[in-house]
Design a protein around this motif. Structure first.
Motif, PDB file in Angstrom:
ATOM      1  N   VAL A  84       2.338  15.551 -30.955  1.00 55.56           N
ATOM      2  CA  VAL A  84       3.242  15.606 -29.879  1.00 55.56           C
ATOM      3  C   VAL A  84       3.370  13.971 -29.355  1.00 55.56           C
ATOM      4  CG1 VAL A  84       3.578  16.400 -27.534  1.00 55.56           C
ATOM      5  CG2 VAL A  84       2.953  18.090 -29.330  1.00 55.56           C
ATOM      6  N   ILE A  85       2.375  13.546 -29.133  1.00 51.76           N
ATOM      7  CA  ILE A  85       2.154  11.979 -28.506  1.00 51.76           C
ATOM      8  C   ILE A  85       2.760  11.218 -29.417  1.00 51.76           C
ATOM      9  CG2 ILE A  85       0.608  10.234 -27.903  1.00 51.76           C
ATOM     10  CD1 ILE A  85      -1.638  12.093 -27.373  1.00 51.76           C
ATOM     11  N   GLN A  86       2.776  11.110 -30.812  1.00 56.02           N
ATOM     12  CA  GLN A  86       3.488  10.303 -31.540  1.00 56.02           C
ATOM     13  C   GLN A  86       4.849  10.321 -31.773  1.00 56.02           C
ATOM     14  OE1 GLN A  86       1.215  11.399 -35.128  1.00 56.02           O
ATOM     15  NE2 GLN A  86      -0.152   9.517 -35.205  1.00 56.02           N
ATOM     16  N   HIS A  87       5.410  11.872 -31.293  1.00 60.12           N
ATOM     17  CA  HIS A  87       6.731  12.071 -31.323  1.00 60.12           C
ATOM     18  C   HIS A  87       7.334  11.234 -30.096  1.00 60.12           C
ATOM     19  CE1 HIS A  87       9.938  14.326 -29.432  1.00 60.12           C
ATOM     20  NE2 HIS A  87      10.654  14.143 -30.927  1.00 60.12           N
ATOM     21  N   ALA A  88       6.706  11.229 -28.870  1.00 60.36           N
ATOM     22  CA  ALA A  88       6.970  10.699 -27.589  1.00 60.36           C
ATOM     23  C   ALA A  88       7.040   9.349 -27.653  1.00 60.36           C
ATOM     24  CB  ALA A  88       6.212  11.353 -26.624  1.00 60.36           C
ATOM     25  N   VAL A  89       6.122   8.885 -28.404  1.00 63.04           N
ATOM     26  CA  VAL A  89       5.940   7.255 -28.420  1.00 63.04           C
ATOM     27  C   VAL A  89       6.974   6.726 -29.302  1.00 63.04           C
ATOM     28  CG1 VAL A  89       4.568   5.430 -29.177  1.00 63.04           C
ATOM     29  CG2 VAL A  89       3.515   7.276 -27.867  1.00 63.04           C
ATOM     30  N   LYS A  90       7.289   7.445 -30.433  1.00 63.72           N
ATOM     31  CA  LYS A  90       8.317   7.032 -31.428  1.00 63.72           C
ATOM     32  C   LYS A  90       9.723   6.936 -30.853  1.00 63.72           C
ATOM     33  CE  LYS A  90       5.374   7.793 -35.452  1.00 63.72           C
ATOM     34  NZ  LYS A  90       5.455   8.694 -36.593  1.00 63.72           N
ATOM     35  N   PHE A  91       9.879   8.084 -30.133  1.00 62.07           N
ATOM     36  CA  PHE A  91      11.136   8.513 -29.525  1.00 62.07           C
ATOM     37  C   PHE A  91      11.726   7.352 -28.473  1.00 62.07           C
ATOM     38  CE2 PHE A  91      13.950   9.877 -26.168  1.00 62.07           C
ATOM     39  CZ  PHE A  91      15.031  10.648 -26.606  1.00 62.07           C
TER      40      PHE A  91
END
Length: 240
Positions: A84-91
């Motif tokens: 979930v965190i990685q998705h937000a950071v990459k977005f």
């Protein structure tokens, strides 16, 4: 240092249906974390990661930014916080927005103040840790030096020692994660694919009012703590 606050709140809770926006002490559970996070002095931005329109609406009401709707494939029971965190950071990175670190704040651990968040971030920055997490001391009877594992029909000390430590006073302190806060360098999250890294600092919340809501019994305990107001004065709650 730019620190991104991420509050994850999906809509598929089974143990307590609608948990993240269920009223606790008269306001949505999510609001406790939103209020503390948006009052933090060290969080550069606070966003909500959710797949649910009702949760998103409540989040916005309490000052949270919602730059995206979380994909359904990241909203299941088996989805890891790291994903979930990685998705937000990459977005956000694709939008030209980058952060040095991420602070994960789960709504299910609601009794924390902005002061607690800032204390943890200060320790993270000053110690140059890969991560800082909140922990509570494990009672002596659950200390790993007193725990046995079953191997081939026999019991072995979990730590691998051959002799058990006989006196409680001689046991080294041991801790378990309490879920109140996780702060991690962005490079560790993306390059090491880890929420922790190798150099882990900690905030000890032992002795403070605390609840991590997972079951109806946990919810009842949270109601009692909120009603008493005691959590606002102790070391985990502190004062906003």
């Amino acid at each position: 240092m730019k620190v991104l606050g991420i509050i994850p709140a999906r809509g598929g809770s089974k143990g307590i249906p609608g948990k993240n926006i269920k009223l606790l002490g008269g306001k949505p559970l999510l609001a406790y974390t939103a209020d503390s996070a948006t009052a933090s002095r060290f969080l550069s931005r606070v966003i909500l990661s959710s797949d649910n329109s009702g949760i998103i609406s409540i989040g916005k009401e309490f000052g949270l930014e919602v730059p995206f709707v979380r994909p359904q494939e990241l909203a299941g029971d088996g989805t890891k916080s790291l994903e979930v965190i990685q998705h937000a950071v990459k977005f956000l990175k694709e939008k030209g927005e980058e952060y040095d670190a991420v602070c994960l704040l789960q709504p299910t651990t609601p009794l924390r103040s902005s002061g607690f968040i800032d204390t943890a971030i200060e320790k993270f920055i000053q110690g140059n840790y890969d991560s800082v997490i909140s922990v509570r001391e494990v009672p002596a009877e659950f200390n790993p030096h007193w725990i046995f594992e079953e191997k081939d029909g026999n019991l072995k000390i979990a730590t691998g020692e051959t002799e058990i430590i006989s006196r409680r006073q001689d046991l080294p302190k041991a801790y378990h994660r309490d879920g109140a806060i996780y702060i991690t360098k962005t490079a560790v999250l993306l390059e090491q694919n880890s929420l922790y890294g190798n150099n882990i600092g900690f905030i000890d919340t032992t002795g403070s009012s605390f609840v991590n809501i997972d079951t109806p019994e946990d919810w009842e305990e949270a109601e009692k703590l909120v009603e008493s107001g005691k959590w606002k004065e102790d070391s985990l709650g502190g004062k906003n």
